[in-house]
Scaffold this motif. Sequence first.
Motif, PDB file in Angstrom:
ATOM      1  N   PRO A  59      37.613  39.095  34.104  1.00  0.00           N
ATOM      2  CA  PRO A  59      37.611  37.959  33.188  1.00  0.00           C
ATOM      3  C   PRO A  59      37.686  36.637  33.936  1.00  0.00           C
ATOM      4  CG  PRO A  59      39.734  39.070  33.125  1.00  0.00           C
ATOM      5  CD  PRO A  59      38.836  39.891  34.015  1.00  0.00           C
ATOM      6  N   PRO A  60      37.186  35.579  33.313  1.00  0.00           N
ATOM      7  CA  PRO A  60      37.275  34.262  33.943  1.00  0.00           C
ATOM      8  C   PRO A  60      38.723  33.816  34.074  1.00  0.00           C
ATOM      9  CG  PRO A  60      36.450  34.089  31.693  1.00  0.00           C
ATOM     10  CD  PRO A  60      36.554  35.543  32.000  1.00  0.00           C
ATOM     11  N   ALA A  61      38.947  32.874  34.978  1.00  0.00           N
ATOM     12  CA  ALA A  61      40.299  32.367  35.226  1.00  0.00           C
ATOM     13  C   ALA A  61      40.353  30.874  34.911  1.00  0.00           C
ATOM     14  CB  ALA A  61      40.697  32.635  36.670  1.00  0.00           C
ATOM     15  N   TRP A  62      39.796  30.476  33.794  1.00  0.00           N
ATOM     16  CA  TRP A  62      39.737  29.075  33.398  1.00  0.00           C
ATOM     17  C   TRP A  62      41.129  28.481  33.306  1.00  0.00           C
ATOM     18  CZ3 TRP A  62      41.595  26.094  29.427  1.00  0.00           C
ATOM     19  CH2 TRP A  62      41.015  24.847  29.277  1.00  0.00           C
ATOM     20  N   ASP A  64      40.747  27.288  36.419  1.00  0.00           N
ATOM     21  CA  ASP A  64      40.424  27.542  37.826  1.00  0.00           C
ATOM     22  C   ASP A  64      38.991  28.069  37.894  1.00  0.00           C
ATOM     23  OD1 ASP A  64      40.314  28.302  40.475  1.00  0.00           O
ATOM     24  OD2 ASP A  64      41.904  29.791  40.343  1.00  0.00           O
ATOM     25  N   GLN A  65      38.219  27.625  38.864  1.00  0.00           N
ATOM     26  CA  GLN A  65      36.826  28.054  38.969  1.00  0.00           C
ATOM     27  C   GLN A  65      36.597  29.110  40.049  1.00  0.00           C
ATOM     28  OE1 GLN A  65      34.096  27.152  36.845  1.00  0.00           O
ATOM     29  NE2 GLN A  65      35.969  26.736  35.701  1.00  0.00           N
ATOM     30  N   ASN A  66      37.678  29.731  40.567  1.00  0.00           N
ATOM     31  CA  ASN A  66      37.481  30.828  41.514  1.00  0.00           C
ATOM     32  C   ASN A  66      36.768  31.987  40.842  1.00  0.00           C
ATOM     33  OD1 ASN A  66      38.599  29.580  43.769  1.00  0.00           O
ATOM     34  ND2 ASN A  66      40.670  30.141  43.130  1.00  0.00           N
ATOM     35  N   VAL A  67      37.068  32.224  39.575  1.00  0.00           N
ATOM     36  CA  VAL A  67      36.295  33.135  38.735  1.00  0.00           C
ATOM     37  C   VAL A  67      35.860  32.275  37.546  1.00  0.00           C
ATOM     38  CG1 VAL A  67      36.287  35.263  37.402  1.00  0.00           C
ATOM     39  CG2 VAL A  67      37.728  35.094  39.442  1.00  0.00           C
ATOM     40  N   PRO A  68      34.632  31.722  37.580  1.00  0.00           N
ATOM     41  CA  PRO A  68      34.204  30.756  36.574  1.00  0.00           C
ATOM     42  C   PRO A  68      34.255  31.308  35.155  1.00  0.00           C
ATOM     43  CG  PRO A  68      32.615  30.888  38.371  1.00  0.00           C
ATOM     44  CD  PRO A  68      33.604  31.997  38.562  1.00  0.00           C
ATOM     45  N   GLY A 111      38.983  37.910  27.599  1.00  0.00           N
ATOM     46  CA  GLY A 111      39.378  36.841  28.503  1.00  0.00           C
ATOM     47  C   GLY A 111      38.463  35.638  28.542  1.00  0.00           C
ATOM     48  N   HIS A 112      37.370  35.617  27.747  1.00  0.00           N
ATOM     49  CA  HIS A 112      36.489  34.452  27.712  1.00  0.00           C
ATOM     50  C   HIS A 112      37.163  33.313  26.949  1.00  0.00           C
ATOM     51  CE1 HIS A 112      33.425  37.802  27.788  1.00  0.00           C
ATOM     52  NE2 HIS A 112      33.074  37.073  28.842  1.00  0.00           N
ATOM     53  N   PRO A 113      37.119  32.095  27.489  1.00  0.00           N
ATOM     54  CA  PRO A 113      37.646  30.965  26.743  1.00  0.00           C
ATOM     55  C   PRO A 113      36.729  30.616  25.565  1.00  0.00           C
ATOM     56  CG  PRO A 113      37.181  30.338  29.037  1.00  0.00           C
ATOM     57  CD  PRO A 113      36.706  31.723  28.845  1.00  0.00           C
TER      58      PRO A 113
END
Length: 119
Positions: A59-62, A64-68, A111-113
């Motif tokens: 999942p993204p880590a919004w 943070d853009q390490n995992v966009p 986990g998507h914003p």
Amino acid sequence: MAIARVPNTVIDCPDPAALAAFYGALLDWKVEVDDNGWADITDTTGQRFAFQRVENYTPPAWPDQNVPQQMHIDMDVDDLDEGEAAVLLLGATKHPHQPGTSFRVFLDPAGHPFCLCQS
């Protein structure tokens, strides 16, 4: 003349049926699931979102853009508090980082914003 028609947004996720059910309930759209790791939601006009299974999904880590964030959907609501209560009941979580006051950021079950925006 257009080269293509009917754009479709496809969202990667670990469980297409579950994520389609979440967004189908959120938007009151028809949910269809196939046996090949794919699911769609469709409104009465034919607008559609699709969900595809991705093995080893991260999942993204919004923000943070390490995992966009990969994508996000903004949806209008009449009342932010009522919208928040409703999406939390569906299985969303409210993100701790809230960068504005006219919208709220949530995470779907994969986990998507996504944002609920005051209309």
